[in-house]
Design a protein around this motif. Sequence first.
Motif, PDB file in Angstrom:
ATOM      1  N   ASP A  76       0.913   5.048 -10.576  1.00  0.00           N
ATOM      2  CA  ASP A  76       0.086   6.219 -10.866  1.00  0.00           C
ATOM      3  C   ASP A  76      -0.272   6.966  -9.582  1.00  0.00           C
ATOM      4  OD1 ASP A  76       0.111   5.818 -13.584  1.00  0.00           O
ATOM      5  OD2 ASP A  76      -1.823   4.803 -13.663  1.00  0.00           O
ATOM      6  N   ARG A  77      -0.614   6.226  -8.548  1.00  0.00           N
ATOM      7  CA  ARG A  77      -0.938   6.852  -7.266  1.00  0.00           C
ATOM      8  C   ARG A  77       0.285   7.552  -6.678  1.00  0.00           C
ATOM      9  NH1 ARG A  77      -2.960   3.468  -2.801  1.00  0.00           N
ATOM     10  NH2 ARG A  77      -3.348   5.545  -1.931  1.00  0.00           N
ATOM     11  N   ALA A  78       1.442   6.911  -6.790  1.00  0.00           N
ATOM     12  CA  ALA A  78       2.669   7.496  -6.233  1.00  0.00           C
ATOM     13  C   ALA A  78       3.048   8.780  -6.972  1.00  0.00           C
ATOM     14  CB  ALA A  78       3.804   6.485  -6.303  1.00  0.00           C
ATOM     15  N   LYS A  86      -0.884   0.681 -11.370  1.00  0.00           N
ATOM     16  CA  LYS A  86      -1.880   1.373 -10.548  1.00  0.00           C
ATOM     17  C   LYS A  86      -1.205   2.037  -9.341  1.00  0.00           C
ATOM     18  CE  LYS A  86      -6.281   0.594  -8.163  1.00  0.00           C
ATOM     19  NZ  LYS A  86      -7.327  -0.412  -7.811  1.00  0.00           N
ATOM     20  N   LEU A  87      -0.292   1.306  -8.695  1.00  0.00           N
ATOM     21  CA  LEU A  87       0.447   1.872  -7.568  1.00  0.00           C
ATOM     22  C   LEU A  87       1.330   3.029  -8.026  1.00  0.00           C
ATOM     23  CD1 LEU A  87       1.444   1.809  -4.609  1.00  0.00           C
ATOM     24  CD2 LEU A  87       3.114   0.064  -5.311  1.00  0.00           C
ATOM     25  N   ARG A  91      -1.131  -4.136 -11.578  1.00  0.00           N
ATOM     26  CA  ARG A  91      -1.165  -3.700 -10.178  1.00  0.00           C
ATOM     27  C   ARG A  91      -0.024  -2.721  -9.893  1.00  0.00           C
ATOM     28  NH1 ARG A  91      -2.055  -9.326  -9.706  1.00  0.00           N
ATOM     29  NH2 ARG A  91       0.022  -9.692  -8.813  1.00  0.00           N
ATOM     30  N   LYS A 150       1.128  10.897  -8.292  1.00  0.00           N
ATOM     31  CA  LYS A 150       0.203  11.969  -7.903  1.00  0.00           C
ATOM     32  C   LYS A 150       0.315  12.330  -6.416  1.00  0.00           C
ATOM     33  CE  LYS A 150      -3.211  10.481 -11.329  1.00  0.00           C
ATOM     34  NZ  LYS A 150      -4.544   9.842 -11.531  1.00  0.00           N
ATOM     35  N   SER A 151       0.976  11.471  -5.652  1.00  0.00           N
ATOM     36  CA  SER A 151       0.934  11.601  -4.192  1.00  0.00           C
ATOM     37  C   SER A 151       1.907  12.613  -3.614  1.00  0.00           C
ATOM     38  CB  SER A 151       1.242  10.246  -3.547  1.00  0.00           C
ATOM     39  OG  SER A 151       2.621   9.934  -3.718  1.00  0.00           O
ATOM     40  N   ARG A 205       0.867  -1.185   0.000  1.00  0.00           N
ATOM     41  CA  ARG A 205       0.000   0.000   0.000  1.00  0.00           C
ATOM     42  C   ARG A 205       0.901   1.232   0.000  1.00  0.00           C
ATOM     43  NH1 ARG A 205      -3.856   0.375   4.790  1.00  0.00           N
ATOM     44  NH2 ARG A 205      -1.842   0.239   5.883  1.00  0.00           N
ATOM     45  N   LEU A 206       0.506   2.235  -0.713  1.00  0.00           N
ATOM     46  CA  LEU A 206       1.311   3.447  -0.766  1.00  0.00           C
ATOM     47  C   LEU A 206       1.473   4.047   0.625  1.00  0.00           C
ATOM     48  CD1 LEU A 206       2.822   5.275  -2.734  1.00  0.00           C
ATOM     49  CD2 LEU A 206       0.726   6.628  -2.976  1.00  0.00           C
ATOM     50  N   GLU A 207       0.475   3.837   1.469  1.00  0.00           N
ATOM     51  CA  GLU A 207       0.520   4.377   2.836  1.00  0.00           C
ATOM     52  C   GLU A 207       1.594   3.703   3.688  1.00  0.00           C
ATOM     53  OE1 GLU A 207      -2.148   3.157   1.314  1.00  0.00           O
ATOM     54  OE2 GLU A 207      -3.235   5.010   0.851  1.00  0.00           O
ATOM     55  N   ARG A 258       4.090   6.387 -18.021  1.00  0.00           N
ATOM     56  CA  ARG A 258       2.977   6.930 -17.228  1.00  0.00           C
ATOM     57  C   ARG A 258       2.972   8.458 -17.225  1.00  0.00           C
ATOM     58  NH1 ARG A 258      -0.362   3.607 -18.003  1.00  0.00           N
ATOM     59  NH2 ARG A 258      -1.707   4.625 -16.439  1.00  0.00           N
TER      60      ARG A 258
END
Length: 227
Positions: free
Chosen positions: A74-76, A71-72, A68, A78-79, A41-43, A96
Amino acid sequence: MHIYFLQHAAHAGPARLADWLAGMGHSHNTCHLYADEAPPRLEDCDALILLDGPQAHDDSEAHPWLKREIKLLDRALKSGKPVLGLGLGARLIAARLGAIVSRGTHAEAGWQTVTLAPESPFDLPEQFEAFLWHRDIFGLPEDALPLGGTAASPVQGFAWDAGRVIALQCHLEATAASAAALLDHEPLPAEGPYVQSREAILADPRRFDRLAPLLDRVLSRWLVGAA
């Protein structure tokens, strides 16, 4: 900081990266994606490092775990968390961020001279020798600053979002042991002007030692800027 490695092949590990992080007081874990381990999890991490691998960056049909990972990633991106990519990891980041990833005219396997771009943000010599192992290349994403290039690959890496995200085709993390493992598990590309023999690649271990201070400069800037 706690960093997660995303590993794409058993023989393509962190190499010098793990020792550097430990020596600087950072903790790390490895997710073995190729063994179908679920991405973290990114968290659960402060930064991500995407390692190299033999897979194509867009071959999710043969390697479903790539979906998968993307997807991680892409979240990272933007995070606001730091992301570093090497080889395959760099190509995933480039794609990406909207850059074109394609087959290069020539494969690069072995030692080549990288010439720093005039606008490069990296604290590296104007020219330095690096270990390379790739055929696919990528363009420069929008708003990214280039590392520099070789005779066969004009974009050997870039920094994006003020250096929070770094992508490197060249392998500054390589050691003699990691290069030998690569040669043991992946065939050398077909002969070409930028492909060296196993003997030539491993002939002088001091070449790998000279990569260490270059890696230190890149990682120090990456993590200090992120912090």
